[in-house]
Design an enzyme around this catalytic site. Sequence first.
Site, PDB file in Angstrom:
ATOM      1  N   GLU A 372      81.945  30.307  46.628  1.00 59.09           N
ATOM      2  CA  GLU A 372      82.745  29.865  45.766  1.00 59.09           C
ATOM      3  C   GLU A 372      83.539  31.060  45.082  1.00 59.09           C
ATOM      4  O   GLU A 372      83.995  30.734  43.857  1.00 59.09           O
ATOM      5  CB  GLU A 372      82.303  28.890  44.684  1.00 59.09           C
ATOM      6  CG  GLU A 372      82.039  27.567  45.226  1.00 59.09           C
ATOM      7  CD  GLU A 372      81.437  26.608  44.457  1.00 59.09           C
ATOM      8  OE1 GLU A 372      81.014  26.889  43.309  1.00 59.09           O
ATOM      9  OE2 GLU A 372      81.523  25.383  44.859  1.00 59.09           O
ATOM     10  N   GLU A 443      80.023  21.385  50.655  1.00 61.86           N
ATOM     11  CA  GLU A 443      79.192  20.775  49.533  1.00 61.86           C
ATOM     12  C   GLU A 443      80.067  19.638  48.842  1.00 61.86           C
ATOM     13  O   GLU A 443      81.388  19.439  48.900  1.00 61.86           O
ATOM     14  CB  GLU A 443      79.371  21.774  48.180  1.00 61.86           C
ATOM     15  CG  GLU A 443      78.233  22.797  48.216  1.00 61.86           C
ATOM     16  CD  GLU A 443      78.057  23.772  46.985  1.00 61.86           C
ATOM     17  OE1 GLU A 443      78.101  23.167  45.861  1.00 61.86           O
ATOM     18  OE2 GLU A 443      77.792  24.837  47.288  1.00 61.86           O
TER      19      GLU A 443
HETATM   20  C1  GAL Z   1      78.769  24.268  43.521  1.00 62.08           C
HETATM   21  C2  GAL Z   1      78.143  25.464  43.802  1.00 62.08           C
HETATM   22  C3  GAL Z   1      76.363  25.048  43.778  1.00 62.08           C
HETATM   23  C4  GAL Z   1      76.047  24.061  42.602  1.00 62.08           C
HETATM   24  C5  GAL Z   1      76.928  23.073  43.086  1.00 62.08           C
HETATM   25  C6  GAL Z   1      76.523  21.888  41.715  1.00 62.08           C
HETATM   26  O1  GAL Z   1      79.914  24.488  42.860  1.00 62.08           O
HETATM   27  O2  GAL Z   1      78.331  26.104  44.948  1.00 62.08           O
HETATM   28  O3  GAL Z   1      75.673  26.009  43.750  1.00 62.08           O
HETATM   29  O4  GAL Z   1      76.254  24.686  41.431  1.00 62.08           O
HETATM   30  O5  GAL Z   1      78.285  23.328  42.511  1.00 62.08           O
HETATM   31  O6  GAL Z   1      77.366  20.843  42.127  1.00 62.08           O
END
Ligand code: GAL
Length: 782
Positions: A372, A443
């Site tokens: 990210e 994710e």
């Molecule tokens: C994302 C990140 C993860 C975690 C997640 C929580 O943005 O890549 O490490 O923090 O959010 O939903």
Amino acid sequence: MRLQIKKHNLNYDWHFTPSFDKNFIKEFPKSEIVNIPHTVTETPLNNFSEKIYQMISSYQKEFNFEKTKGKRYILRFEGVMEYCEVYLNGKLITSHKGGYTPFKTDITKQLVTGVNKLFVMVDSTERKDIPPHGFVVDYMTYGGIYREVFIEEQNSNFIDMAFIHVDYDEINIRMFIDANKQVSTVFKFNIFKGDQLAYFFEREYDLQKLDINVREKVYLDEWSLEEPTLYTLEIFMDDDFAYSDRFGNRKIEFTDEGFFLNRKHIKLMGLNRHQSYPYVGYAMPSNAQKKDADILKYELGCNVVRSSHYPPSKHFLDRCDEIGLLVFDEIPGWQHIGDEAWQEVAITNVREMIYRDYNHASIFIWGVRINESPDNDQFYYKTDKMARSLDTIRPTGGVRNFKGSKLIEDVYTYNDFVHRGDNEGLERPKSVTKKSVPYLVTEYNGHMYPTKKFDDEYHREYQVKRHLRVQNDSFGNPNIAGAIGWCMFDYNTHKDFGSGDRICYHGVMDMFRIPKYAAAVYTSQGIKEPFIKVASMLQIGEREAGEIKNVTVLTNAEYIKFYINDDFIGDFYPSDEYGNLPYPPVIIDDFIGNLIHKHENFSDGDATKIKNILLSIMRHGMKISLRKKLQMFMILKKHKMSIDQAAKLYEKYVGKWGLESLTYRFDAIKAQLVVASQTIGTYHTSDLHVKVDDVEIKESETYETTRIVIEHLDEFLNPLLYSIEVLTVKVKGPLKIIGPSKLALIGGSIGFYVKTIGEKGTAKITIESNNFETKIIEIKVS
Ligand code: GAL
């Protein structure tokens, strides 16, 4: 593994002190004795600061060694968090930046026959010069020598690493040789399938070249998710055993039409995994790492895991190879890109990751961006180039979280948090990438809907729906290779994140890997065995206005036969709302069925009308349509019923009040057979149930652990999720509990791990509570 290079393990009996002084190198202070994997400080379960493991600490290991003339000795560290300086017999021999990748150094000169002193200064502060640090990070980076340490005995010319790849009918072996003498050498190559020698061939090379490529025609069975066939390559140099590793033969392809393994299309469905465990952070040995892989494959039914946000333990990867679980392996980092020196460490991390992990059949992509982070073409051309210089076969990716990022890698890997409960589950790839490219969602969910195992049912069920919705969109879009959710289990985090107690409740499981309802979303899609999980306990106190309007049943069956108190209510089929899923859930929204017809003295027509009125009131309160109101008035009049009597019908058939006992039975049907069943209802007894992962454990090169889970279950074996029983655990024999021995159930269950202490025998674990009989389990340590 068949033959192995001679190893001298250094995992037991280190001196440790949580401070550092240069004088310690000469004279170590009085200190505790610890074993590796080790964490610099044990933590509470929650409510602790990331500051408590940030320290500069000292480790020392004294060991006896017998050197053999002509041999070389290579000291290897698998992982030290996060900067360290290593001294052997008082002399600085190496240092290393970064806590997730291995390093090695040749100690032939410093090592003596007799007593040696190995000293390691470990800096586990969040150093701004080492990824992932420099800004905030949503996870903890627990300090310590938390992966294995050993000395390898090698010949003066040895193979440091061999990259093994099978391209259809040809094996390619790239040997990285560390040679002291430039001589002509005969290499023999043996390929084993299990114990069977499948191929052998030999070549002669002059060791002036230290990077040697070998090719040979072979026909090897494929490694697949269903049959993860592994081979072992053994290499001999001038008849001396020199190297061995496992590998698999499989073809990986990504197109804008998805992911293909051995030319077969596979929709990727999985979860992100951190490598943390309660109380000891990263310091867990091989069998705990392997268990996580097993949970992902066999309990959660995933076909892919992302090792967010760093290379995981080699043991985790070994197990993924063995069971057929695909891995997205990525470099350490989180949103922040540091200065040039920091970037150099990240580029080195790419090299160290691929160099260590190349032979893992399970790894299907390298993540070569900082998770990210913003685009930084100059930097990312370098990380990508580094990956390609080592691996021309596997695709690269790099996880971003914004649209229109420049694609330098092969696959656009994207964290898609668009789903908020009532909108689309995922973005359309083209709206993110602008053109058609291979595309994988890395994710979703997570912080969009944190959910505790002990949240109210509505909340826990809503987490289910969010995971269902996203996966449904993933399965429905051929341009999406798949989706990897955030995340497998809850984890401790920094002050800037989490729920105030330093936990991100983002998992489909809790920190002990105990499932929440959302876990069943994955299980129901992925496992072969018949499965049913009702995402409700059907308690009116859990629902607004006491009204249970519908419940979600996660199952891989064809349909559900639903009964109340053994009265058949109806057949319910997979929901169209999630129609893209291999196994859509079944939504049950009728809790009356023909009960009124059966148990009251109305004509069939009137019973149906009454049922519909009651269902309507349940769904809309008294805001039912005028037509329904009129119908109700007519029925009351016809049957000379008072409002009070009508209310009683509502209580009986909707509220289900006053029944001696109430059970709901959900039979999962496949090919006209009941293949699984769950009953939920009034319970009269309950008890603590204890499950242990392994009734027998073996110490390996380190101590080993096993997990024990205690659940408060009712007589139908459903969890009593708000139970808060207090437990006292006593361990006798060759095991020790990790963390406190006084525990409370959290959300109706709790887990703990026990570890071996270098002794054999049978350990007895006693679990005492206030309200239940004492439970005793035995675990054999062999
Ligand atoms: C994302 C990140 C993860 C975690 C997640 C929580 O943005 O890549 O490490 O923090 O959010 O939903």
